[in-house]
Scaffold this active site. Sequence first.
Site, PDB file in Angstrom:
ATOM      1  N   ASP A   8       0.857  -1.183   0.000  1.00 17.06           N
ATOM      2  CA  ASP A   8       0.000   0.000   0.000  1.00 17.06           C
ATOM      3  C   ASP A   8       0.901   1.243   0.000  1.00 17.06           C
ATOM      4  O   ASP A   8       2.069   1.180   0.401  1.00 17.06           O
ATOM      5  CB  ASP A   8      -0.888  -0.029   1.245  1.00 17.06           C
ATOM      6  CG  ASP A   8      -1.909   1.086   1.273  1.00 17.06           C
ATOM      7  OD1 ASP A   8      -2.285   1.588   0.197  1.00 17.06           O
ATOM      8  OD2 ASP A   8      -2.326   1.470   2.380  1.00 17.06           O
ATOM      9  N   ASP A  10      -0.395   5.005   0.785  1.00 15.35           N
ATOM     10  CA  ASP A  10      -0.771   5.952   1.839  1.00 15.35           C
ATOM     11  C   ASP A  10      -0.806   5.271   3.199  1.00 15.35           C
ATOM     12  O   ASP A  10      -1.564   4.331   3.411  1.00 15.35           O
ATOM     13  CB  ASP A  10      -2.129   6.582   1.518  1.00 15.35           C
ATOM     14  CG  ASP A  10      -2.111   7.350   0.206  1.00 15.35           C
ATOM     15  OD1 ASP A  10      -1.266   8.235   0.065  1.00 15.35           O
ATOM     16  OD2 ASP A  10      -2.923   7.033  -0.683  1.00 15.35           O
ATOM     17  N   ASP A 216      -1.995  -0.701   6.069  1.00 15.25           N
ATOM     18  CA  ASP A 216      -2.307  -0.147   7.387  1.00 15.25           C
ATOM     19  C   ASP A 216      -3.763  -0.315   7.787  1.00 15.25           C
ATOM     20  O   ASP A 216      -4.148   0.100   8.886  1.00 15.25           O
ATOM     21  CB  ASP A 216      -1.919   1.334   7.448  1.00 15.25           C
ATOM     22  CG  ASP A 216      -2.688   2.196   6.450  1.00 15.25           C
ATOM     23  OD1 ASP A 216      -3.069   1.670   5.378  1.00 15.25           O
ATOM     24  OD2 ASP A 216      -2.893   3.388   6.727  1.00 15.25           O
TER      25      ASP A 216
END
Length: 267
Positions: A8, A10, A216
């Site tokens: 990922d 961001d 996240d």
Amino acid sequence: MKAPVLCDLDGVVWLMHQPIAGSVDAIARLRAAGHRVLFVTNNSSATLATQEGALAKIGIPATGDVCTSAQAAALLLKPGERVLVAGGPGIVEAITEVGGVVVGRTDDKADDADFARRAVDIDTVMVGYHASFDYRGLTRAVTPLLGGARLIGTNDDPTYPTPAGLIPGGGSILAAIAKAGGVRPIIAGKPFAPMGQLVRKRLQRDDLSIAWMAGDRDSTDGAFARLVSARFALMLSGVSESPDERTVAPDAVFDNLAGLADQLLRA
């Protein structure tokens, strides 16, 4: 074969293009050891060149290694399909790449009468994050839906991480349009099947059981890892839910990407 790392952006590599400590070096170390690193992002707003350029600016070459939710959404289109875009230039680019026809964007400066003339017979409304979203854009997006157009969301992330904290994400915009239009959207990005199709196509392999998904959010990254049968490494550097909110148990938890790199390189 070394385990591919689906990473990922961001909250894992950066926050608003500001690199998270250790991420740039971790990616370099993984690549040097023979791991393919693929950036799998629900960000649909920026064009591919913009995303690759932003990664290059912080020292991460990424040409051919970025998979966006806009590209995943474009896989749902047929050549010649007429699409109204409630989103950024990355969606416009992805639609054009697969032979779709962009009839306009909901934030076009054209007056409403001219916009209505160009936007007749819309097949699909495609939605992603765009900071210019307003009531006029909502109205323009909903009108074709009430006439029978289908709704595709590039992603349904409710929030987006920034150095100053969370802001509303593309999923919040999608929710408003879907509610007003009275339709259920098809969603393309993580953790849904079109993104899985895009990743497998880019890696040219169907079996992702040795891959790691570094993210996240358990609700997107973790669920996506389960969708493609990869392992899930939860990063605590972004949006991470508290342990009692998690719906997908991570296979490993790290403060940042450097921790995952350390583990894979030791193995």
